[in-house]
Design an enzyme around this catalytic site. Structure first.
Site, PDB file in Angstrom:
ATOM      1  N   CYS A 215       0.838  -1.190   0.000  1.00  0.00           N
ATOM      2  CA  CYS A 215       0.000   0.000   0.000  1.00  0.00           C
ATOM      3  C   CYS A 215       0.871   1.238   0.000  1.00  0.00           C
ATOM      4  O   CYS A 215       2.095   1.175  -0.114  1.00  0.00           O
ATOM      5  CB  CYS A 215      -0.900   0.012   1.240  1.00  0.00           C
TER       6      CYS A 215
ATOM      7  N   ARG B 260      -4.827   1.410  -0.454  1.00  0.00           N
ATOM      8  CA  ARG B 260      -4.675  -0.034  -0.338  1.00  0.00           C
ATOM      9  C   ARG B 260      -4.567  -0.735  -1.689  1.00  0.00           C
ATOM     10  O   ARG B 260      -5.365  -0.489  -2.595  1.00  0.00           O
ATOM     11  CB  ARG B 260      -5.867  -0.618   0.429  1.00  0.00           C
ATOM     12  N   LEU B 261      -3.551  -1.584  -1.794  1.00  0.00           N
ATOM     13  CA  LEU B 261      -3.467  -2.591  -2.846  1.00  0.00           C
ATOM     14  C   LEU B 261      -3.777  -3.911  -2.163  1.00  0.00           C
ATOM     15  O   LEU B 261      -2.984  -4.420  -1.373  1.00  0.00           O
ATOM     16  CB  LEU B 261      -2.066  -2.617  -3.468  1.00  0.00           C
ATOM     17  N   SER B 262      -4.922  -4.469  -2.435  1.00  0.00           N
ATOM     18  CA  SER B 262      -5.405  -5.637  -1.693  1.00  0.00           C
ATOM     19  C   SER B 262      -4.645  -6.888  -2.125  1.00  0.00           C
ATOM     20  O   SER B 262      -4.681  -7.280  -3.293  1.00  0.00           O
ATOM     21  CB  SER B 262      -6.908  -5.830  -1.929  1.00  0.00           C
TER      22      SER B 262
ATOM     23  N   ILE C 113      -3.799  -9.608   0.773  1.00  0.00           N
ATOM     24  CA  ILE C 113      -4.285 -10.588   1.738  1.00  0.00           C
ATOM     25  C   ILE C 113      -5.608 -10.070   2.304  1.00  0.00           C
ATOM     26  O   ILE C 113      -5.674  -8.922   2.751  1.00  0.00           O
ATOM     27  CB  ILE C 113      -3.279 -10.807   2.883  1.00  0.00           C
TER      28      ILE C 113
ATOM     29  N   ASN D 194       2.008  -0.533   5.411  1.00  0.00           N
ATOM     30  CA  ASN D 194       2.378  -0.823   4.025  1.00  0.00           C
ATOM     31  C   ASN D 194       3.331  -2.008   4.041  1.00  0.00           C
ATOM     32  O   ASN D 194       4.393  -1.941   4.660  1.00  0.00           O
ATOM     33  CB  ASN D 194       3.068   0.396   3.394  1.00  0.00           C
ATOM     34  N   GLY D 195       2.962  -3.094   3.375  1.00  0.00           N
ATOM     35  CA  GLY D 195       3.867  -4.234   3.309  1.00  0.00           C
ATOM     36  C   GLY D 195       3.152  -5.541   3.529  1.00  0.00           C
ATOM     37  O   GLY D 195       1.943  -5.660   3.336  1.00  0.00           O
TER      38      GLY D 195
ATOM     39  N   ASP E 213      -3.072  -9.664   7.423  1.00  0.00           N
ATOM     40  CA  ASP E 213      -1.857  -9.602   8.233  1.00  0.00           C
ATOM     41  C   ASP E 213      -1.795  -8.306   9.037  1.00  0.00           C
ATOM     42  O   ASP E 213      -1.122  -8.246  10.073  1.00  0.00           O
ATOM     43  CB  ASP E 213      -0.605  -9.768   7.370  1.00  0.00           C
TER      44      ASP E 213
ATOM     45  N   SER F 242      11.207 -11.313  -6.724  1.00  0.00           N
ATOM     46  CA  SER F 242      12.400 -10.740  -7.343  1.00  0.00           C
ATOM     47  C   SER F 242      13.646 -11.437  -6.818  1.00  0.00           C
ATOM     48  O   SER F 242      13.662 -11.941  -5.690  1.00  0.00           O
ATOM     49  CB  SER F 242      12.460  -9.234  -7.027  1.00  0.00           C
TER      50      SER F 242
END
Length: 657
Positions: free
Chosen positions: A2, A49-51, A53, A75-76, A102, A385
């Site tokens: 996020c 938010r980037l969903s 979990i 974020n993470g 999480d 990565s």
């Protein structure tokens, strides 16, 4: 994954200001937006938010803890959050769970154990802002290696923090001037090192750090970053030390090579399994090199299905790595996706770099990194990565060449050394590039000639090995910085102190604590998050880092072979013939482009009269390097690119004060 931001003011934080600040990070979190203010309005936590979990609204942030004491913007990812839930249940400290994110797990751990202990127990990457309602303190924390960014400082009359500088810069009244010391670091090292940013009064929180502030401390502007310890309502402390990890590893090495190989493979496999868990599609970057190929090999071995891999290739001869990635993908049977690009596609990204990074960033591989991220985002939301393998396992060529050059010159009397080095330093880059191409089997080592000549010049005056290593990291070594208004010869010192360690270990430590977070991880985070792609780095699992530290240097670098342990793991899964070629970075044909399709763009940015008017740089030494580069007598693209990235940032309105 996020974007987070927030502010503390002497008066209530304006809602429109907070909303603008938050939504400047929309690319980092396109799926949801949240805003929370304290009862008196003076504290604001913001979230995009980037969903990944728990895709449901139960993962919405800023999130309150079950106790009501804490509010978090996170974020993470906490990769072991399910194990933490089990541990809390065993200790009878688990709340009534609302969802399975999480973030909720982390809040429960903070409720149970306190923030510092929760961070020590967690395995993950993160940047955290936590408001403690009882103690009325704000805590900011960053993950161990610095995978996730976090800026803080004073601007527009408030204390602010954010995942990216653009959010802080959106504050009304932002007028922070350029930090000329940071600019000097950019030109010499091609990155702006932590804790500096390009702006005075805005700083980066160091990796593995926990900063706790009272409201009064937050509302007292400072001209320097917070120092370790407790000072006037602010406490900065490290909750983990990579220095201690390296020292412990040196004191307790694996007894046999096989022990080390087995331990590394087990730890890396476990990290990959943890990091491949998500409620959205996951894939992996694949360059065909050792690091990404090892991640893909172990990822595919642990997966029940076929994994997805992504690579990018250049049409420019000598810079195409996609053919090797394709061969590796074919061997492992991955669902492989590759994209070939030409100069036009790459050049189209360059004008967007200043906005993407928020401050000048001079690693040109940001361009292909962004392109492969955008390509992968069409298929997945998360990509693994291979970054970090070089720093932990001794992969950079300088770990070989710097020591060999110094050993060779150190044996010579000072007078003989000066004559020999002076002669070699006078050879044109083209000659050294030809020698390097022959040694590399016809491939083009990036800026090989420039690096050799710089090292030879250093050997003339070097007092010890550290001078040689410093020269490899400094594009203006033995020359005055072109930045006006500062000490022309001041340089940021190296941090290589890890006890009685071999020089290569000391170099690896310096790279892991500076170059890795300041360059590599910054590059990947911004390039990927600009398109809403989460990247995960299994090599930087701290359990694996502790195992890697126990592998003796003699098993990391064997003769001319770097990353020996990783090679042995990979060769168990694939034939070594797939990887028997010189190391190549994720490089652009930048030198040729600056002489060709980028020349007019660069000439405009390097206009001497405009540079004199701007007042930041002395154009004379820069023009000298530019003209030598155009003539082909030197390959100065790294140094010139740093200047160009600053000038491009400046022209797009970067300097406001």
């Amino acid at each position: 994954m996020c974007g987070i931001a927030g502010a503390i003011g002497t008066r209530p934080v304006d809602l429109q200001v907070a909303t603008t600040m938050r939504d400047s990070l929309a690319h980092r979190g396109p799926d949801d937006a949240g805003l929370w203010r304290s009862d008196d309005g003076r504290v604001a936590l913001l979230h995009r938010r980037l969903s990944i979990i728990d895709l449901s609204p139960l993962g919405h942030q800023p999130m309150a803890s079950a106790s009501g004491r804490y509010r978090i913007a996170f974020n993470g990812e906490i990769y072991d959050h399910r194990a933490i839930r089990a541990e809390l249940a065993a200790e009878r400290k688990a709340p009534q769970w609302r969802g399975h994110s999480d973030t909720e797990t982390l809040l429960a751990a903070i409720d149970a154990w306190g923030l510092a202990q929760a961070l020590r127990r967690a395995t993950g990457m993160f940047a955290i802002a936590l408001w403690d309602r009882r103690d009325r303190t704000l805590s900011l924390a960053r993950d161990r290696f610095g995978e996730k960014p976090l800026y803080y400082g004073w601007a527009g009359g408030v204390f602010a923090f954010a995942s990216e500088l653009g959010a802080i810069r959106s504050l009304p009244g932002f007028d922070n001037p350029v930090d000329r010391s940071a600019l000097s670091s950019l030109l010499s090292r091609t990155t702006i090192p932590c804790p500096q940013s390009i702006y005075r009064g805005i700083f980066k929180l160091p990796p593995a750090s926990l900063l706790t502030l009272t409201i009064d401390a937050a509302c007292a502007p400072r001209t320097a970053p917070f120092a370790d310890g407790a000072h006037d309502g602010a406490t900065l402390a490290s909750y983990w030390s990579y220095r201690a990890v390296v020292q412990d590893g040196l004191a307790d090495p694996f007894e046999t090579e096989e022990d080390g190989i087995a331990a590394v493979e087990a730890a890396l496999s476990a990290a990959i399994v943890r990091q491949s868990v998500a409620d959205v599609p996951v894939g992996a970057f694949l360059s065909g090199g050792l690091d990404s190929s090892t991640v893909v090999a172990l990822y595919q071995a642990a997966s029940r299905g076929t994994i997805r891999t992504f690579s990018i290739g250049f049409e420019e001869a000598g810079f195409d790595e996609a053919v090797y990635a394709r061969a590796v993908a074919r061997h492992f049977g991955t669902e492989h996706h590759e994209l070939y690009i030409g100069a036009a596609e790459a050049l189209a990204v360059i004008p967007r770099l200043a906005a993407m990074y928020g401050e000048p960033f001079a690693d040109s591989s940001a361009v292909p990194t962004h392109l492969v991220s955008a390509f992968a985002r069409q298929h997945v939301t998360v990509a693994l990565s291979g970054d970090g393998g070089d720093e932990l396992f001794g992969g950079y060529n300088r770990y070989l060449h710097a020591m060999r050059l110094w050993r060779a010159f150190a044996r010579l009397p000072a007078g003989v050394r000066r004559v020999a080095a002076s002669g070699g330093a006078r050879l044109p880059d083209a000659v050294w590039n030809a020698i390097g191409a022959v040694a590399a089997g016809g491939r083009r080592p990036p800026a090989f000639g420039s690096k050799v000549r710089k090292t030879l010049r250093t050997a003339i005056a070097a007092r010890g090995f550290d001078d040689v290593f410093a020269s490899l990291l400094d594009e203006w070594h033995l020359a005055a910085t072109p930045v006006l208004g500062i000490d022309a010869h001041a340089r940021r010192p190296l941090d290589m102190e890890v006890g009685a360690a071999p020089d290569a270990v000391r170099m690896m430590f310096n790279d892991a604590t500076t170059y890795l977070p300041d360059d590599i991880l910054t590059k990947v985070d911004r390039a990927a998050m600009a398109v809403g792609l989460e990247t995960r780095v299994p090599f930087l699992d701290h359990h694996l880092a502790a195992v890697a530290a126990r592998v003796p240097l003699s098993r990391k670098i064997v003769g001319s072979s770097t990353k020996h342990v990783l090679r042995q793991i990979l060769y168990r899964h694939a034939p070594r013939t797939l990887f028997e070629r010189p190391k190549a970075g994720f490089a652009l044909p930048l030198g040729a482009w600056l002489r060709g399709p980028l020349r007019d763009w660069a000439e405009d940015l390097l206009d001497p009269s405009r540079m004199r008017q701007e007042g930041y740089l002395d154009p004379a030494p820069i023009r000298q390097r530019w003209e030598r580069h155009l003539a082909g007598s030197t390959e100065d693209s790294p140094a010139l690119w740093a200047v160009l990235m600053f000038q491009a940032w400046l022209r797009q309105g970067g300097a406001v004060g």
